[in-house]
Design a protein around this motif. Sequence first.
Motif, PDB file in Angstrom:
ATOM      1  N   GLY A 310      81.714 -39.397  56.503  1.00  0.00           N
ATOM      2  CA  GLY A 310      81.512 -38.306  55.564  1.00  0.00           C
ATOM      3  C   GLY A 310      80.113 -37.730  55.577  1.00  0.00           C
ATOM      4  O   GLY A 310      79.672 -37.160  54.581  1.00  0.00           O
ATOM      5  N   LEU A 311      79.429 -37.869  56.719  1.00  0.00           N
ATOM      6  CA  LEU A 311      78.069 -37.316  56.797  1.00  0.00           C
ATOM      7  C   LEU A 311      78.056 -35.806  56.564  1.00  0.00           C
ATOM      8  O   LEU A 311      77.078 -35.254  56.068  1.00  0.00           O
ATOM      9  CB  LEU A 311      77.454 -37.642  58.168  1.00  0.00           C
ATOM     10  CG  LEU A 311      77.075 -39.110  58.405  1.00  0.00           C
ATOM     11  CD1 LEU A 311      76.695 -39.335  59.857  1.00  0.00           C
ATOM     12  CD2 LEU A 311      75.928 -39.517  57.497  1.00  0.00           C
ATOM     13  N   GLU A 312      79.163 -35.152  56.915  1.00  0.00           N
ATOM     14  CA  GLU A 312      79.224 -33.704  56.729  1.00  0.00           C
ATOM     15  C   GLU A 312      79.339 -33.330  55.251  1.00  0.00           C
ATOM     16  O   GLU A 312      79.170 -32.164  54.877  1.00  0.00           O
ATOM     17  CB  GLU A 312      80.417 -33.124  57.491  1.00  0.00           C
ATOM     18  CG  GLU A 312      81.788 -33.509  56.961  1.00  0.00           C
ATOM     19  CD  GLU A 312      82.250 -34.901  57.396  1.00  0.00           C
ATOM     20  OE1 GLU A 312      83.382 -35.292  57.053  1.00  0.00           O
ATOM     21  OE2 GLU A 312      81.466 -35.601  58.081  1.00  0.00           O
ATOM     22  N   ASN A 313      79.618 -34.321  54.382  1.00  0.00           N
ATOM     23  CA  ASN A 313      79.762 -34.061  52.951  1.00  0.00           C
ATOM     24  C   ASN A 313      78.497 -34.395  52.161  1.00  0.00           C
ATOM     25  O   ASN A 313      78.553 -34.543  50.940  1.00  0.00           O
ATOM     26  CB  ASN A 313      80.938 -34.875  52.390  1.00  0.00           C
ATOM     27  CG  ASN A 313      82.268 -34.458  52.990  1.00  0.00           C
ATOM     28  OD1 ASN A 313      82.478 -33.273  53.250  1.00  0.00           O
ATOM     29  ND2 ASN A 313      83.144 -35.418  53.220  1.00  0.00           N
ATOM     30  N   LEU A 314      77.384 -34.520  52.870  1.00  0.00           N
ATOM     31  CA  LEU A 314      76.144 -34.898  52.199  1.00  0.00           C
ATOM     32  C   LEU A 314      75.235 -33.685  52.034  1.00  0.00           C
ATOM     33  O   LEU A 314      74.930 -33.002  53.019  1.00  0.00           O
ATOM     34  CB  LEU A 314      75.396 -35.970  53.006  1.00  0.00           C
ATOM     35  CG  LEU A 314      76.157 -37.252  53.348  1.00  0.00           C
ATOM     36  CD1 LEU A 314      75.228 -38.226  54.035  1.00  0.00           C
ATOM     37  CD2 LEU A 314      76.779 -37.860  52.105  1.00  0.00           C
ATOM     38  N   PRO A 315      74.783 -33.409  50.823  1.00  0.00           N
ATOM     39  CA  PRO A 315      73.780 -32.347  50.644  1.00  0.00           C
ATOM     40  C   PRO A 315      72.430 -32.810  51.183  1.00  0.00           C
ATOM     41  O   PRO A 315      72.205 -34.010  51.367  1.00  0.00           O
ATOM     42  CB  PRO A 315      73.736 -32.152  49.128  1.00  0.00           C
ATOM     43  CG  PRO A 315      74.162 -33.473  48.571  1.00  0.00           C
ATOM     44  CD  PRO A 315      75.159 -34.039  49.538  1.00  0.00           C
ATOM     45  N   SER A 316      71.538 -31.898  51.423  1.00  0.00           N
ATOM     46  CA  SER A 316      70.210 -32.250  51.908  1.00  0.00           C
ATOM     47  C   SER A 316      69.455 -33.032  50.841  1.00  0.00           C
ATOM     48  O   SER A 316      69.647 -32.808  49.638  1.00  0.00           O
ATOM     49  CB  SER A 316      69.421 -30.989  52.267  1.00  0.00           C
ATOM     50  OG  SER A 316      70.093 -30.264  53.283  1.00  0.00           O
ATOM     51  N   PRO A 317      68.595 -33.955  51.240  1.00  0.00           N
ATOM     52  CA  PRO A 317      67.823 -34.730  50.252  1.00  0.00           C
ATOM     53  C   PRO A 317      66.929 -33.820  49.422  1.00  0.00           C
ATOM     54  O   PRO A 317      66.335 -32.872  49.946  1.00  0.00           O
ATOM     55  CB  PRO A 317      66.989 -35.688  51.116  1.00  0.00           C
ATOM     56  CG  PRO A 317      67.663 -35.727  52.443  1.00  0.00           C
ATOM     57  CD  PRO A 317      68.300 -34.384  52.619  1.00  0.00           C
TER      58      PRO A 317
END
Length: 571
Positions: A310-317
């Motif tokens: 699910g890396l594609e579902n992570l917002p930028s830090p």
Amino acid sequence: MAAPQLSQAPVRRLLSDRNLRTARLVSGMVLMSFVTMHLMNHALLLISLPAAETMRPWFLLIWRNPLGTVALYGSVSVHFALALLSLYRKRGLIMPMREIFQIVLGFAIPLLIAEHVIGTRVFHTLTGVEDSYRYVLRTLWVASPIGGVRQSVATIVIWVHGCLGLYFWLRYRHWYPRVAPWLLIVAVLVPVLALLGFVEGGRTIASIGATPPPINAPVIAADKQIKEMLIRSVYLGFGGLLAGVFALRALRAYRERRNLIEVRYSDGHVVRVARGYSVLEASRVGGIPHYAVCGGKGRCSTCRIKVSEGLENLPSPNSVEQATLKRLGADPDVRLACQLRPTGNVSVTPLLVPDRNRLLLPGQPVIPGREREVAVLFCDIRNFTGLADHRLPFDIVFLLNRYFAMVGKAVEQAGGRMDKFIGDGAMALFGVDTTNVEACRQALAAAAAIIRDLEQLNDDLAGEISSPLRVAIGIHAGPAIVGAMGYRDVMGVTAVGDTVNIASRLELAAKEFNATVVVSETVVQLSGLDLSTLEICDIDIRGRALPLKVRVVPQGTTLPIAAQKPAADAA
């Protein structure tokens, strides 16, 4: 379409987590300064009522001028607004008890002090009646004792809430352990002295007796009605704001129920939460133990996780998370659970121990790792294998215990702490609770004591061993990660890092040089001791581009520090 985005960008930056945290800290510090000065003025009532009245104008000079008024009431507004915002932004109300305690205390403050603030500052502005100590003490001690009790409770609540905030902010600073005892003394004395002053001032006023009513009594009576109306308005407004926050939370939860995501954990747990929850909040909702030493504020990295799907579902830090991850040098798939709010399904693995109950025995403290400047001493018996040959196990244990007792006593008396015993070697730490300068002096003093006491031990064991015991000692100082490490009953505070490795390498170098002690030049310079009589040389350390300068104490000689003092002390 681009124009609205441009106009929103400055707002987003202004309301970033880092800026909001800074605003909360600054406003809290302003309020804590006001409260501290206010209580210290109350404490002067222990001397006399005139003494407190004499200092009061100086207090008013700071806080009742236009600038002080804006700073004070601006801080009140900002701090309260950020508290409401924080309550709204919390996706779940499942949190550690310490956080619940601080939040409850914070929201109790307006209810406790509204009447006092309106009855002094606001009433003074409306009527011109001077809210002096005589006026306030007569009101709270003589006319309305219940009000006096409420203000005493408010004093304790406000002070505890402020001290908790300062503690959560300062507790992981490297210098905090040194000043913590003094801060605790202040934290106890200030409210106690203020309350004792209130009691003494109230008794003084009660002994003087009542004063005649003011001349403009009808005007005062009308203004009292305004005061009562303001007090009711504050209570209603406060209740309305809290109710509004919870209503917005309920509305958000209703809308988000139609848009759930799954957070899958490596141990098989799956938690379904609304989009917008952080991974740490998901762990708390699901009852999954998750390490978060700083309370989920992004100040530490103990809640960090590895995202496997699910890396594609992570917002930028955000800025807070980005700064911490950069300091760690973390991979792109490593994130902080307290800051990461996935937009879709993710699979995660907590990278630090997720279940402290299986790690720690009851009563064991959790000491998170932090970088500190320490001095490390390694001490090892030379040719111990030859000494142990053809000896009974009992004799070997007896010999080692005598040696370890000697080393442990020397380290503790010098101010250090024993870290571990490995075979016939020992490791000691200095500087966990003091400065690096003092740590280096303590380490050298411990080494000198070990050399001195070893002669006495050899005399005591002359009939038990074929040749005298000889030791090799290595000492180095520098940054290391210090924290509680281990498992259950073998959990203890220790240090890891290059500084520890170099100290171990210097102990091996002492054997190679046939010396008693090899100490790095860094330790010598920091200690301020004159060791110029010792031989200086360079040794190569694996992983270092340049050789390390060291001082060597040959076999049969002592470390020349017992009779001298550091230059700073001598001055």
